[in-house]
Design an enzyme around this catalytic site. Structure first.
Site, PDB file in Angstrom:
ATOM      1  N   ILE A 141      45.260-119.989  92.302  1.00  0.00           N
ATOM      2  CA  ILE A 141      45.675-120.455  93.617  1.00  0.00           C
ATOM      3  C   ILE A 141      45.034-119.520  94.650  1.00  0.00           C
ATOM      4  O   ILE A 141      44.722-118.372  94.347  1.00  0.00           O
ATOM      5  CB  ILE A 141      47.216-120.524  93.784  1.00  0.00           C
ATOM      6  CG1 ILE A 141      47.878-119.187  93.441  1.00  0.00           C
ATOM      7  CG2 ILE A 141      47.795-121.641  92.956  1.00  0.00           C
ATOM      8  CD1 ILE A 141      49.395-119.207  93.594  1.00  0.00           C
ATOM      9  N   ASP A 142      44.807-120.045  95.832  1.00  0.00           N
ATOM     10  CA  ASP A 142      44.065-119.307  96.850  1.00  0.00           C
ATOM     11  C   ASP A 142      44.795-118.028  97.258  1.00  0.00           C
ATOM     12  O   ASP A 142      46.018-117.920  97.133  1.00  0.00           O
ATOM     13  CB  ASP A 142      43.856-120.173  98.096  1.00  0.00           C
ATOM     14  CG  ASP A 142      43.051-121.425  97.810  1.00  0.00           C
ATOM     15  OD1 ASP A 142      42.250-121.400  96.855  1.00  0.00           O
ATOM     16  OD2 ASP A 142      43.238-122.425  98.526  1.00  0.00           O
ATOM     17  N   LYS A 143      44.038-117.094  97.800  1.00  0.00           N
ATOM     18  CA  LYS A 143      44.588-115.817  98.247  1.00  0.00           C
ATOM     19  C   LYS A 143      45.806-116.031  99.155  1.00  0.00           C
ATOM     20  O   LYS A 143      46.842-115.386  98.979  1.00  0.00           O
ATOM     21  CB  LYS A 143      43.510-115.021  98.994  1.00  0.00           C
ATOM     22  CG  LYS A 143      44.027-113.764  99.667  1.00  0.00           C
ATOM     23  CD  LYS A 143      42.982-113.156 100.589  1.00  0.00           C
ATOM     24  CE  LYS A 143      43.565-112.009 101.388  1.00  0.00           C
ATOM     25  NZ  LYS A 143      42.631-111.494 102.423  1.00  0.00           N
ATOM     26  N   ARG A 158      44.195-128.533 100.456  1.00  0.00           N
ATOM     27  CA  ARG A 158      43.760-128.214 101.818  1.00  0.00           C
ATOM     28  C   ARG A 158      42.681-129.187 102.297  1.00  0.00           C
ATOM     29  O   ARG A 158      42.717-129.666 103.441  1.00  0.00           O
ATOM     30  CB  ARG A 158      43.256-126.774 101.857  1.00  0.00           C
ATOM     31  CG  ARG A 158      44.326-125.751 101.503  1.00  0.00           C
ATOM     32  CD  ARG A 158      43.744-124.381 101.197  1.00  0.00           C
ATOM     33  NE  ARG A 158      43.102-123.793 102.370  1.00  0.00           N
ATOM     34  CZ  ARG A 158      42.395-122.681 102.324  1.00  0.00           C
ATOM     35  NH1 ARG A 158      42.188-122.047 101.167  1.00  0.00           N
ATOM     36  NH2 ARG A 158      41.853-122.189 103.434  1.00  0.00           N
TER      37      ARG A 158
END
Length: 308
Positions: free
Chosen positions: A134-136, A234
């Protein structure tokens, strides 16, 4: 050793900006330094960062290979939701990078995991145990493999789309529908190599969404992933004109203030690799997310303190 790359200019931009857009893992400041060091040329000649090559010009890049990353275990606190001999489930905080990469050599989730437990070796030395990411600046649940058998099982479940991965997000705008499915292939953006985009020849990507609450200019939604492409939620939300609030990459400049996108991996489900038992987990949204929901509810005249 040198890494080399070459591309033909198609638009009129500053050279440092062109290189940063065209070449993976090179920032504009890094491109500027490489140009000044003579490592980037235009039509075989030295150039300056502010030069604007013409369409049809050839940009040639020769960079020394990066220094290998020294992956060290680090005693960083982890929010471990579940652990057995095969798997870990962790609740990753917003702002933590999952694994080392250029610009993030340490202080990552992998550094913390190595201190905590043995990990599978299938993904090599930089991403041990990491089955999905998962993204930062996305928070929430992540499953981690402690051995190769578990890694193979969890990866197979992802491929077969039998996992449960559900997110909650605050997005811009008010949905007309109560629920829906976005089927739009994703790949690297032809305009900006740092972004993903809906492209005709991209990899299949499917996101299911349903509305949880409406706040007028914003909506709280749940998103279930059928596939797991980079930045999928996103990009898909931006594609249907409901970008995730706070998203610095795909959202508008005028958005909700936070520490990045308001996106949280709330639910995770999979079969235990050895026993086959179905395991399901839920993690509450982080405090900044909960405060924003209460604020939006108050503005919309909705009950403030009910569960998210």
């Amino acid at each position: 050793m040198m890494q080399t790359e070459e591309f033909t200019v198609t638009t009129t931009e500053r050279l440092d900006k062109l290189v940063a857009e065209q070449v993976d893992n090179i920032s504009r400041s890094q491109a500027k330094s490489a140009i000044e060091a003579g490592q980037i040329t235009v039509n075989g000649a030295a150039a300056k960062p502010k030069d604007k090559p013409k369409p049809g010009d050839t940009v040639h890049i020769e960079l020394p290979d990066p220094e290998p990353l020294d992956l060290e275990p680090e005693n960083i606190p982890l929010d471990v939701v579940y652990e057995d001999d095969d798997v870990l489930v962790v609740n990753k905080p917003q702002g933590m990078v999952v694994h080392p990469a250029p610009g993030h050599p340490n202080h990552t989730l992998v550094n913390a995991l190595l201190y905590h437990s043995p990990l599978s070796s299938i993904n090599g030395t930089l991403r041990p145990g990491i089955v999905h990411r998962i993204d930062k600046d996305t928070s929430g649940l992540l499953m981690v493999a402690k051995n190769d058998h578990a890694h193979q099982s969890l990866s197979a479940q992802l491929q077969a789309k039998t996992n449960l991965r559900e997110y909650v997000a605050i997005v811009h705008g008010n949905f007309k529908e109560e629920e829906g499915v976005i089927r739009a292939p994703l790949g690297r953006s032809p305009k900006d190599r740092k972004k993903q985009a809906v492209v005709a020849d991209g990899r299949p990507a499917v996101t299911h969404f349903r509305v949880l609450e409406r706040y007028g200019n914003y909506t709280l939604i749940a998103c279930r992933l059928e596939t797991g492409r980079t930045h999928q939620i996103r990009v898909h939300m931006a594609y249907i004109n409901h970008p995730v609030a706070g998203d610095p990459l795909y959202g508008p400049k005028k958005t909700l203030k936070g520490d990045g996108q308001f996106l949280h991996a709330r639910e995770l489900g999979f079969k235990q690799p050895t026993t086959g038992e179905q395991l399901d987990f839920t993690a509450p949204v982080p405090d900044n997310f909960a405060r924003m929901v209460r604020h939006l509810r108050q503005q919309a005249g909705l009950p403030v303190d009910k569960a998210i």
